[in-house]
Design an enzyme around this catalytic site. Structure first.
Site, PDB file in Angstrom:
ATOM      1  N   ARG A  47       0.894  -1.171   0.000  1.00  0.00           N
ATOM      2  CA  ARG A  47       0.000   0.000   0.000  1.00  0.00           C
ATOM      3  C   ARG A  47       0.918   1.202   0.000  1.00  0.00           C
ATOM      4  O   ARG A  47       1.781   1.338   0.873  1.00  0.00           O
ATOM      5  CB  ARG A  47      -0.883  -0.055   1.251  1.00  0.00           C
ATOM      6  CG  ARG A  47      -1.680   1.215   1.538  1.00  0.00           C
ATOM      7  CD  ARG A  47      -2.712   1.488   0.456  1.00  0.00           C
ATOM      8  NE  ARG A  47      -3.608   2.571   0.816  1.00  0.00           N
ATOM      9  CZ  ARG A  47      -3.314   3.863   0.681  1.00  0.00           C
ATOM     10  NH1 ARG A  47      -2.130   4.254   0.238  1.00  0.00           N
ATOM     11  NH2 ARG A  47      -4.210   4.779   0.995  1.00  0.00           N
ATOM     12  N   GLU A  55     -11.172   5.375  -5.195  1.00  0.00           N
ATOM     13  CA  GLU A  55     -11.565   3.966  -5.190  1.00  0.00           C
ATOM     14  C   GLU A  55     -11.979   3.553  -6.604  1.00  0.00           C
ATOM     15  O   GLU A  55     -12.299   4.396  -7.444  1.00  0.00           O
ATOM     16  CB  GLU A  55     -12.739   3.767  -4.214  1.00  0.00           C
ATOM     17  CG  GLU A  55     -12.418   4.128  -2.785  1.00  0.00           C
ATOM     18  CD  GLU A  55     -11.374   3.224  -2.156  1.00  0.00           C
ATOM     19  OE1 GLU A  55     -11.380   2.010  -2.439  1.00  0.00           O
ATOM     20  OE2 GLU A  55     -10.558   3.726  -1.373  1.00  0.00           O
ATOM     21  N   ARG A  89      -1.415  -5.241   5.256  1.00  0.00           N
ATOM     22  CA  ARG A  89      -0.613  -4.880   4.084  1.00  0.00           C
ATOM     23  C   ARG A  89       0.582  -4.045   4.528  1.00  0.00           C
ATOM     24  O   ARG A  89       0.494  -3.273   5.484  1.00  0.00           O
ATOM     25  CB  ARG A  89      -1.428  -4.063   3.078  1.00  0.00           C
ATOM     26  CG  ARG A  89      -2.575  -4.790   2.470  1.00  0.00           C
ATOM     27  CD  ARG A  89      -3.344  -3.915   1.505  1.00  0.00           C
ATOM     28  NE  ARG A  89      -3.892  -2.747   2.199  1.00  0.00           N
ATOM     29  CZ  ARG A  89      -4.641  -1.822   1.643  1.00  0.00           C
ATOM     30  NH1 ARG A  89      -4.949  -1.897   0.365  1.00  0.00           N
ATOM     31  NH2 ARG A  89      -5.095  -0.808   2.330  1.00  0.00           N
TER      32      ARG A  89
END
Length: 159
Positions: A47, A55, A89
């Site tokens: 990330r 998004e 992540r």
């Protein structure tokens, strides 16, 4: 006071925590999330630090993903792990093509917001301001909604 080598080691410890890893980008999940192949042939999801892209269901989400893909897909990159997110992540600063900082390039192109909640780098805010003033990327929309506001609204609609 005489210099002792042990003190020197303690001075270097903070620098050692930001070691760079070399990897090849093998996947693009969205504008701010990539998948890399490490030297040991394992994959890792990264990330991107300090940036938040639209998004996939949001205006410019596909554009941000394409920008990131054009920049790094198939390329060797280096990254510095900075943290882990709540989904496990790795959050990382990603560098490519002679040390370009991917998050900064995304912000400069108007494909993402400076994630000021998780960043102290005000130069990224300056890049966002410049992109906005020049109506680059998502800033063509005078009513652009940040991804965190978009996610919040979606969550409220589900409840």
């Amino acid at each position: 006071m005489t210099f002792k080598p042990i003190y020197f080691i303690f001075l270097l410890l903070p620098l050692l925590s930001y070691s760079q890893t070399i990897a090849t980008v093998v996947g693009i999940k969205d504008g701010d999330t990539i998948v890399v192949l490490l030297k040991d042939k394992t994959q890792q999801t990264l990330r991107l630090a300090e940036v938040d892209c639209p998004e996939s269901g949001q205006a410019f989400g596909k554009n941000a993903k394409q920008f990131t893909s054009d920049a790094v897909f198939g390329k060797e990159i280096t990254f510095e792990e900075t943290d882990q997110d709540r989904w496990g992540r790795t959050i990382a600063k990603v560098f490519y093509d002679d040390n370009l900082y991917l998050s900064a390039e995304i912000i400069k192109a108007g494909m993402g917001w400076w994630y000021y909640r998780y960043s102290d780098d005000e130069s990224l805010g300056d890049l966002e301001k410049e992109a906005k003033e020049n109506k680059r990327g998502l800033w063509q929309d005078p009513h652009a909604v940040s991804p965190w506001e978009f996610r919040k609204k979606k969550q409220e609609e589900r409840n």
